[in-house]
Design a protein around this motif. Structure first.
Motif: not given
Length: 84
Positions: A42-50, A71-77, A79-84
């Motif tokens: 995701l940080l390298d520009g991919g999306d959740e499907a990638d 999807e669960a990991l991204v939601r958690q990151l 919702s915790s404010g760690l990532a956007s």
């Protein structure tokens, strides 16, 4: 959607995955190798499907399960404010 960590989140890769430090709260998060692969994709520009495709290939898991886990990991990151 590509992901970015918040400005006050520091990361360090270890032999066991990745450690995140939320400098606002002083909380540490430890990501296992699977979560590290997701975040790196995701940080390298991919999306959740990638990211799900990478997990399914690297760890020989069902693609649908990999998608749910990503999807669960991204939601958690997020919702915790760690990532956007």
């Amino acid at each position: 959607m590509p992901m970015r960590f918040a400005a006050d989140v520091s990361t360090a890769e270890t032999e066991y995955g990745t450690v995140l430090l939320d400098e606002r709260s002083g909380s540490y998060w430890e990501l296992n190798p699977t979560a590290t692969l997701v975040v790196r994709t995701l940080l390298d520009g991919g999306d959740e499907a990638d990211a799900a495709a990478a997990v399914a290939e690297q760890f020989d898991v069902d693609r649908a399960q990999a998608q749910q886990d990503v999807e669960a990991l991204v939601r958690q990151l997020r919702s915790s404010g760690l990532a956007s």
